[in-house]
Design an enzyme around this catalytic site. Structure first.
Site, PDB file in Angstrom:
ATOM      1  N   ARG A 125       0.821  -1.234   0.000  1.00 61.30           N
ATOM      2  CA  ARG A 125       0.000   0.000   0.000  1.00 61.30           C
ATOM      3  C   ARG A 125       0.849   1.277   0.000  1.00 61.30           C
ATOM      4  O   ARG A 125       0.511   2.274   0.656  1.00 61.30           O
ATOM      5  CB  ARG A 125      -0.965   0.034   1.192  1.00 61.30           C
ATOM      6  CG  ARG A 125      -1.935  -1.095   1.257  1.00 61.30           C
ATOM      7  CD  ARG A 125      -2.972  -1.099   0.137  1.00 61.30           C
ATOM      8  NE  ARG A 125      -3.760  -2.294   0.220  1.00 61.30           N
ATOM      9  CZ  ARG A 125      -3.457  -3.445  -0.421  1.00 61.30           C
ATOM     10  NH1 ARG A 125      -2.424  -3.515  -1.236  1.00 61.30           N
ATOM     11  NH2 ARG A 125      -4.223  -4.503  -0.275  1.00 61.30           N
ATOM     12  N   GLU A 184      -3.718   3.675   6.708  1.00 58.53           N
ATOM     13  CA  GLU A 184      -3.692   3.427   5.255  1.00 58.53           C
ATOM     14  C   GLU A 184      -4.385   4.603   4.567  1.00 58.53           C
ATOM     15  O   GLU A 184      -3.933   5.094   3.536  1.00 58.53           O
ATOM     16  CB  GLU A 184      -4.412   2.109   4.923  1.00 58.53           C
ATOM     17  CG  GLU A 184      -4.432   1.835   3.415  1.00 58.53           C
ATOM     18  CD  GLU A 184      -4.933   0.440   3.070  1.00 58.53           C
ATOM     19  OE1 GLU A 184      -4.676  -0.516   3.832  1.00 58.53           O
ATOM     20  OE2 GLU A 184      -5.571   0.316   2.014  1.00 58.53           O
ATOM     21  N   SER A 233     -10.181   0.271   4.121  1.00 56.40           N
ATOM     22  CA  SER A 233      -9.372  -0.114   5.286  1.00 56.40           C
ATOM     23  C   SER A 233      -8.742   1.123   5.899  1.00 56.40           C
ATOM     24  O   SER A 233      -8.057   1.888   5.202  1.00 56.40           O
ATOM     25  CB  SER A 233      -8.266  -1.084   4.879  1.00 56.40           C
ATOM     26  OG  SER A 233      -8.837  -2.278   4.423  1.00 56.40           O
TER      27      SER A 233
HETATM   28  C1  LIG Z   1     -15.577   0.268   0.245  1.00 57.77           C
HETATM   29  C2  LIG Z   1     -14.098   0.404  -0.045  1.00 57.77           C
HETATM   30  C3  LIG Z   1     -13.341  -0.728  -0.303  1.00 57.77           C
HETATM   31  C4  LIG Z   1     -11.963  -0.625  -0.570  1.00 57.77           C
HETATM   32  N1  LIG Z   1     -11.242  -1.760  -0.817  1.00 57.77           N
HETATM   33  C5  LIG Z   1      -9.930  -1.664  -1.122  1.00 57.77           C
HETATM   34  C6  LIG Z   1      -9.161  -2.835  -1.415  1.00 57.77           C
HETATM   35  O1  LIG Z   1      -9.643  -3.952  -1.413  1.00 57.77           O
HETATM   36  N2  LIG Z   1      -7.841  -2.680  -1.696  1.00 57.77           N
HETATM   37  C7  LIG Z   1      -7.248  -1.462  -1.733  1.00 57.77           C
HETATM   38  O2  LIG Z   1      -6.036  -1.390  -2.014  1.00 57.77           O
HETATM   39  N3  LIG Z   1      -7.944  -0.340  -1.454  1.00 57.77           N
HETATM   40  C8  LIG Z   1      -9.268  -0.410  -1.156  1.00 57.77           C
HETATM   41  N4  LIG Z   1      -9.975   0.729  -0.876  1.00 57.77           N
HETATM   42  C9  LIG Z   1      -9.288   2.029  -0.836  1.00 57.77           C
HETATM   43  C10 LIG Z   1      -9.260   2.797  -2.154  1.00 57.77           C
HETATM   44  O3  LIG Z   1     -10.360   2.444  -2.986  1.00 57.77           O
HETATM   45  C11 LIG Z   1      -7.958   2.589  -2.917  1.00 57.77           C
HETATM   46  O4  LIG Z   1      -6.843   3.002  -2.160  1.00 57.77           O
HETATM   47  C12 LIG Z   1      -7.944   3.373  -4.232  1.00 57.77           C
HETATM   48  O5  LIG Z   1      -6.849   2.956  -5.000  1.00 57.77           O
HETATM   49  C13 LIG Z   1      -7.885   4.881  -4.042  1.00 57.77           C
HETATM   50  O6  LIG Z   1      -8.159   5.474  -5.292  1.00 57.77           O
HETATM   51  P1  LIG Z   1      -8.878   6.905  -5.392  1.00 57.77           P
HETATM   52  O7  LIG Z   1      -8.966   7.273  -6.822  1.00 57.77           O
HETATM   53  O8  LIG Z   1     -10.148   6.911  -4.641  1.00 57.77           O
HETATM   54  O9  LIG Z   1      -7.775   7.812  -4.681  1.00 57.77           O
HETATM   55  P2  LIG Z   1      -7.966   8.945  -3.566  1.00 57.77           P
HETATM   56  O10 LIG Z   1      -8.591   8.335  -2.357  1.00 57.77           O
HETATM   57  O11 LIG Z   1      -8.643  10.118  -4.151  1.00 57.77           O
HETATM   58  O12 LIG Z   1      -6.441   9.302  -3.250  1.00 57.77           O
HETATM   59  C14 LIG Z   1      -5.606   8.348  -2.619  1.00 57.77           C
HETATM   60  C15 LIG Z   1      -4.149   8.772  -2.826  1.00 57.77           C
HETATM   61  O13 LIG Z   1      -3.818   8.671  -4.200  1.00 57.77           O
HETATM   62  C16 LIG Z   1      -3.261   9.888  -4.671  1.00 57.77           C
HETATM   63  N5  LIG Z   1      -3.656  10.063  -6.075  1.00 57.77           N
HETATM   64  C17 LIG Z   1      -4.915  10.007  -6.606  1.00 57.77           C
HETATM   65  N6  LIG Z   1      -4.867  10.224  -7.929  1.00 57.77           N
HETATM   66  C18 LIG Z   1      -3.563  10.425  -8.250  1.00 57.77           C
HETATM   67  C19 LIG Z   1      -2.872  10.722  -9.473  1.00 57.77           C
HETATM   68  N7  LIG Z   1      -3.515  10.868 -10.636  1.00 57.77           N
HETATM   69  N8  LIG Z   1      -1.514  10.869  -9.423  1.00 57.77           N
HETATM   70  C20 LIG Z   1      -0.841  10.728  -8.261  1.00 57.77           C
HETATM   71  N9  LIG Z   1      -1.429  10.470  -7.076  1.00 57.77           N
HETATM   72  C21 LIG Z   1      -2.786  10.308  -7.075  1.00 57.77           C
HETATM   73  C22 LIG Z   1      -3.850  10.972  -3.760  1.00 57.77           C
HETATM   74  O14 LIG Z   1      -3.023  12.109  -3.705  1.00 57.77           O
HETATM   75  C23 LIG Z   1      -3.887  10.226  -2.420  1.00 57.77           C
HETATM   76  O15 LIG Z   1      -2.608  10.263  -1.813  1.00 57.77           O
HETATM   77  C24 LIG Z   1     -11.346   0.652  -0.597  1.00 57.77           C
HETATM   78  C25 LIG Z   1     -12.120   1.804  -0.349  1.00 57.77           C
HETATM   79  C26 LIG Z   1     -13.477   1.685  -0.075  1.00 57.77           C
HETATM   80  C27 LIG Z   1     -14.280   2.933   0.165  1.00 57.77           C
END
Ligand SMILES: Cc1cc2nc3c(=O)[nH]c(=O)nc-3n(C[C@H](O)[C@H](O)[C@H](O)COP(=O)(O)OP(=O)(O)OC[C@H]3O[C@@H](n4cnc5c(N)ncnc54)[C@H](O)[C@@H]3O)c2cc1C
Length: 321
Positions: A182, A301, A231
Site C-alpha cells: 500500500r 492506510e 481499510s
Molecule cells: C468500500 C471500499 C473498499 C476498498 N477496498 C480496497 C481494497 O480492497 N484494496 C485497496 O487497495 N484499497 C481499497 N480501498 C481504498 C481505495 O479504494 C484505494 O486506495 C484506491 O486505489 C484509491 O483510489 P482513489 O482514486 O479513490 O484515490 P484517492 O482516495 O482520491 O487518493 C488516494 C491517494 O492517491 C493519490 N492520487 C490520486 N490520484 C492520483 C494521481 N492521478 N496521481 C498521483 N497520485 C494520485 C492521492 O493524492 C492520495 O494520496 C477501498 C475503499 C473503499 C471505500
C-alpha cells in the site's frame, strides 16, 4: 485563509488565461470524498487534458501547494480545509482505456478501477479481476499500490506517465515506482496521467467468474454501501488490523458521527454527520487502544489531508503536546 479561493485566483490573474480546465474556488471536498466529510479546497482545478495540466503546473508559483486527489475513496480531509490548489483529473481528459497489444492495456488515471477490470474482461486479458472490487480510480491505485484477492497493482504496471511540479513529463518504470505494501515511494508532487498495464491471456468465462467472486465476497464482508474510506489501517506485520482492533474492544466504537464498522472493524464509517475531526479522533483512539492492548502501532492506510480547524487538533495516539 481557506474560504478565500477567489483571492488566490485573482492573485494569479493572467497566468491562468490560457487554461481550458475548470477552476472552482472554495470547493467542497465533502462532495468528493467517500466519507462525505471534511473542509474546503481553497481552489479546485480540473484540467482538460495532460497538456492543460502541464500548463497549469507551470503557471502556479512554486511556493503555492498543489496536490492531487482521485475518486476520494481513500481520503480523510480535515475540517480546516486544503490550502492552495487541489487537482482532480476529469474522466473526459484522463479516462480513456485502450488495448495496445494482446495482453496490454493503457489507462488514463481518472478511469475507475472497475472499468479497467471490465476492459480486460472484454479483451480476454486475465489478472485484473481484483480491480472489480476496488472503488477507486487508477491514479489512486498507482499511488496506493491498491490490491485485493492476493494481487497488487505493482504486479500489473509496466510504466506510468507523470508530470512533476514544474509541468515536466516523466515516464516511470515499475521499478521507479518503489512499491511496497500500500505504498509507492515516488514524491507526492508527481501527478500520474496514464499507465500501461500487462496481464496474461485468459478465458472470458474464467475472468468473469473471478470478478463475480470478488464482488460476492465484498458484499458479504465489507460495508461497501456506507460512507467509508475502506481499510483504515495497514495490516501490521504478522497480524491483521481488524483482529487487533477487535481484540482492543473497538468494534463498533463511536466518536461523534464516526464509527468503526460492526461488519468489518477496520472500516471506519460516517453514520450521520461525522466531521473530519470525529473520524480522525476515532482513528487515533483506536490506535491508542491497540497500542495499549497489544503493543502494536497501527499505521494509517487512509490518506489524511489538509489543516485542522483551530482548537480541534488531533494528536497521534491522542498523546499530549
Ligand atoms: C468500500 C471500499 C473498499 C476498498 N477496498 C480496497 C481494497 O480492497 N484494496 C485497496 O487497495 N484499497 C481499497 N480501498 C481504498 C481505495 O479504494 C484505494 O486506495 C484506491 O486505489 C484509491 O483510489 P482513489 O482514486 O479513490 O484515490 P484517492 O482516495 O482520491 O487518493 C488516494 C491517494 O492517491 C493519490 N492520487 C490520486 N490520484 C492520483 C494521481 N492521478 N496521481 C498521483 N497520485 C494520485 C492521492 O493524492 C492520495 O494520496 C477501498 C475503499 C473503499 C471505500
Amino acid at each position: 485563509m481557506i474560504g478565500d479561493g477567489e483571492a488566490l485566483i485573482a492573485k494569479l490573474g493572467d497566468r491562468f488565461s490560457g487554461l481550458r480546465g475548470r477552476i472552482t474556488p472554495n470547493a467542497e471536498m465533502d462532495k468528493i470524498t467517500w466519507f462525505r466529510a471534511g473542509g474546503l479546497a481553497e481552489v479546485l482545478f480540473q484540467p482538460a487534458d495532460e497538456e492543460d495540466l502541464a500548463a497549469f503546473l507551470r503557471a502556479v508559483p512554486e511556493e503555492i501547494p498543489v496536490m492531487v486527489v482521485g475518486i476520494g475513496s481513500n481520503l480523510l480531509v480535515r475540517d480546516g480545509g486544503i490550502p492552495g490548489f487541489v487537482v482532480r483529473l476529469s474522466a473526459k481528459g484522463f479516462g480513456e482505456i485502450e488495448r495496445v497489444s494482446e495482453t496490454r492495456l493503457r489507462a488514463g488515471t481518472a478511469a475507475p478501477d472497475k472499468r479497467l477490470a471490465a476492459a480486460a474482461l472484454e479483451a480476454n486479458i486475465a489478472g485484473f479481476h481484483f480491480y472489480h472490487g476496488i472503488p477507486g480510480g487508477i491514479g489512486g491505485a498507482l499511488r496506493m499500490n491498491a490490491g485485493a484477492n492476493g494481487v497488487e497493482t505493482r504486479e500489473r504496471v509496466v510504466e506510468v506517465r507523470a508530470l512533476d511540479r514544474k509541468g515536466d513529463l516523466h515516464v516511470l518504470s515499475n521499478a521507479d515506482l518503489g512499491y511496497a505494501y500500500r505504498h509507492s515511494s515516488v514524491p507526492p508532487e508527481l501527478i500520474f496521467t496514464s499507465a500501461l498495464f500487462e496481464g496474461m491471456p485468459g478465458e472470458h468465462d474464467e475472468i468473469r467468474a473471478a470478478m463475480d467472486a470478488v464482488q460476492h465476497h465484498r458484499e458479504t464482508v465489507q460495508p461497501i454501501r456506507e460512507k467509508t474510506g475502506g481499510s483504515t489501517f495497514k495490516n501490521p506485520e504478522g497480524s491483521s488490523a481488524w483482529k487487533e482492533i477487535d481484540k482492543a474492544g473497538c468494534r463498533g466504537k463511536m466518536v461523534g458521527g464516526a464509527q468503526m464498522s460492526e461488519m468489518h472493524c477496520n472500516f471506519m464509517i460516517n453514520i450521520g454527520n461525522a466531521t473530519g475531526y470525529d473520524l480522525e479522533t476515532l482513528g487515533e483512539t483506536v490506535r491508542a487502544r491497540v497500542l495499549e492492548n497489544s503493543g502494536i502501532r497501527l499505521h494509517w492506510e487512509i490518506k489524511r489531508l489538509g489543516l485542522f480547524e483551530r482548537g480541534r487538533e488531533v494528536r497521534e495516539f491522542l498523546g499530549g503536546s
